[in-house]
Design an enzyme around this catalytic site. Structure first.
Site, PDB file in Angstrom:
ATOM      1  N   ARG A 124      19.814 163.555 -27.423  1.00  0.00           N
ATOM      2  CA  ARG A 124      20.996 163.066 -26.446  1.00  0.00           C
ATOM      3  C   ARG A 124      21.802 162.522 -27.303  1.00  0.00           C
ATOM      4  O   ARG A 124      23.347 162.591 -26.907  1.00  0.00           O
ATOM      5  CB  ARG A 124      20.420 161.938 -25.439  1.00  0.00           C
ATOM      6  CG  ARG A 124      19.563 162.449 -24.512  1.00  0.00           C
ATOM      7  CD  ARG A 124      18.682 161.721 -23.716  1.00  0.00           C
ATOM      8  NE  ARG A 124      17.318 161.837 -24.150  1.00  0.00           N
ATOM      9  CZ  ARG A 124      16.529 160.636 -23.864  1.00  0.00           C
ATOM     10  NH1 ARG A 124      17.141 159.573 -23.139  1.00  0.00           N
ATOM     11  NH2 ARG A 124      15.380 160.602 -24.338  1.00  0.00           N
TER      12      ARG A 124
ATOM     13  N   GLU B  99       9.308 154.032 -27.968  1.00  0.00           N
ATOM     14  CA  GLU B  99       8.757 153.537 -26.645  1.00  0.00           C
ATOM     15  C   GLU B  99       7.608 154.233 -26.594  1.00  0.00           C
ATOM     16  O   GLU B  99       6.420 153.557 -25.936  1.00  0.00           O
ATOM     17  CB  GLU B  99       9.583 153.316 -25.593  1.00  0.00           C
ATOM     18  CG  GLU B  99       9.222 152.380 -24.346  1.00  0.00           C
ATOM     19  CD  GLU B  99      10.179 152.556 -23.220  1.00  0.00           C
ATOM     20  OE1 GLU B  99      11.382 153.324 -23.263  1.00  0.00           O
ATOM     21  OE2 GLU B  99       9.829 152.064 -22.128  1.00  0.00           O
TER      22      GLU B  99
HETATM   23  O1  LIG Z   1      15.296 152.544 -29.287  1.00  0.00           O
HETATM   24  P1  LIG Z   1      14.079 153.522 -29.263  1.00  0.00           P
HETATM   25  O2  LIG Z   1      12.807 153.072 -28.645  1.00  0.00           O
HETATM   26  O3  LIG Z   1      13.764 154.170 -30.660  1.00  0.00           O
HETATM   27  O4  LIG Z   1      14.347 154.652 -28.258  1.00  0.00           O
HETATM   28  C1  LIG Z   1      15.588 155.186 -28.310  1.00  0.00           C
HETATM   29  C2  LIG Z   1      15.488 156.983 -28.434  1.00  0.00           C
HETATM   30  O5  LIG Z   1      14.699 157.555 -27.783  1.00  0.00           O
HETATM   31  C3  LIG Z   1      15.437 158.473 -27.044  1.00  0.00           C
HETATM   32  O6  LIG Z   1      15.281 159.567 -27.615  1.00  0.00           O
HETATM   33  P2  LIG Z   1      13.970 160.591 -27.708  1.00  0.00           P
HETATM   34  O7  LIG Z   1      13.262 160.318 -29.009  1.00  0.00           O
HETATM   35  O8  LIG Z   1      13.194 160.597 -26.476  1.00  0.00           O
HETATM   36  O9  LIG Z   1      14.633 161.995 -27.961  1.00  0.00           O
HETATM   37  P3  LIG Z   1      15.569 163.092 -27.003  1.00  0.00           P
HETATM   38  O10 LIG Z   1      16.961 162.503 -27.225  1.00  0.00           O
HETATM   39  O11 LIG Z   1      15.260 164.281 -27.766  1.00  0.00           O
HETATM   40  O12 LIG Z   1      15.101 163.125 -25.730  1.00  0.00           O
HETATM   41  C4  LIG Z   1      16.790 158.172 -26.810  1.00  0.00           C
HETATM   42  O13 LIG Z   1      17.834 159.191 -26.806  1.00  0.00           O
HETATM   43  C5  LIG Z   1      16.884 157.269 -28.331  1.00  0.00           C
HETATM   44  O14 LIG Z   1      17.361 158.222 -29.371  1.00  0.00           O
HETATM   45  N1  LIG Z   2      13.398 154.317 -20.943  1.00  0.00           N
HETATM   46  C1  LIG Z   2      14.291 155.193 -21.654  1.00  0.00           C
HETATM   47  N2  LIG Z   2      14.849 156.147 -20.898  1.00  0.00           N
HETATM   48  C2  LIG Z   2      15.354 157.128 -21.453  1.00  0.00           C
HETATM   49  N3  LIG Z   2      15.417 157.287 -22.890  1.00  0.00           N
HETATM   50  C3  LIG Z   2      14.423 156.404 -23.660  1.00  0.00           C
HETATM   51  N4  LIG Z   2      14.378 156.340 -24.981  1.00  0.00           N
HETATM   52  C4  LIG Z   2      13.522 155.380 -25.111  1.00  0.00           C
HETATM   53  N5  LIG Z   2      13.246 154.691 -23.860  1.00  0.00           N
HETATM   54  C5  LIG Z   2      13.778 155.387 -22.917  1.00  0.00           C
END
Ligand SMILES: O=P(O)(O)OC[C@H]1O[C@H](OP(=O)(O)OP(=O)(O)O)[C@H](O)[C@@H]1O
Ligand SMILES: Nc1ncnc2[nH]cnc12
Length: 179
Positions: free
Chosen positions: A63, A100
């Site tokens: 994202r 998370e």
């Molecule tokens: O602060 P954190 O606990 O590290 O979480 C935040 C991260 O989690 C999500 O990405 P995700 O790894 O789910 O990947 P995506 O963007 O491919 O969905 C979000 O876009 C952040 O990059």
């Molecule tokens: N609660 C949440 N919603 C969307 N993106 C996330 N990445 C980590 N935690 C998330």
């Protein structure tokens, strides 16, 4: 709350128990589908890139790519992708981290960053801070300076800001929305 904050917040959808029970997922796809909201977000983040004196924008897969690439174009800066492990073909630096929901490893092309760079990291969500912390570690290991971290939203109850303070080492953390 400002008009832009209200607009952005109104375009984020809460999805309970995704991707696993107990997680309230913040879905930004309605925001991306709204050109007024996506443009306002891009312009605001590009303003942060300019104010922090960034020379490059790093986006965090996936994202952070969607938000970071138009910010880089708008600010007239290069865009550097930080990818999940195994996706970049050249020589990389790697960093493991916890999420998370689960754990992961990210990589950057070592040749994309140098000591001349001041890097703004862009992502959609700051949750535990694990992803952002790992990206900051990668940027520093590549020899570049961290101009700051800019996110659309910060999930304050997960403590990412406190976790990131040592890694940021005084560089700003800008969250457009605090939840
Ligand atoms: O602060 P954190 O606990 O590290 O979480 C935040 C991260 O989690 C999500 O990405 P995700 O790894 O789910 O990947 P995506 O963007 O491919 O969905 C979000 O876009 C952040 O990059
Ligand atoms: N609660 C949440 N919603 C969307 N993106 C996330 N990445 C980590 N935690 C998330």
């Amino acid at each position: 709350m400002t008009g832009i904050e209200e607009l952005l917040l109104s375009r984020i959808r809460d999805v309970a128990d995704y991707p696993e029970p107990g997680v309230m997922f913040k879905d930004i796809t309605p925001l991306l589908a709204d050109p007024a909201a996506f443009t306002a977000l891009t312009d605001t983040l590009a303003g942060i890139a300019e104010r922090t004196g960034a020379t490059k924008v790093v986006g965090l897969e996936a994202r952070g790519f969607i938000l970071g690439a138009p910010v880089a174009v708008r600010a007239g800066l290069g865009f550097i992708p930080v990818r999940k492990a195994g996706k970049l073909p050249g020589a990389t630096l790697s960093q493991a981290y916890d999420l998370e929901y689960g754990s992961a490893e990210i990589e950057v092309h070592a040749e994309d960053l140098s000591a001349e760079d001041r890097v703004l990291v862009v992502d959609d969500v700051l949750a535990t801070g694990g992803t952002a912390e790992a990206s900051i570690q990668l940027i520093r290991r590549a020899g570049a300076e961290v101009a700051g971290l800019a996110v659309l939203m910060e999930l304050g109850f997960l403590g990412g800001r406190d976790r990131l303070a040592p890694a940021l080492d005084g560089a700003p953390l800008e969250a457009l929305l605090k939840i």
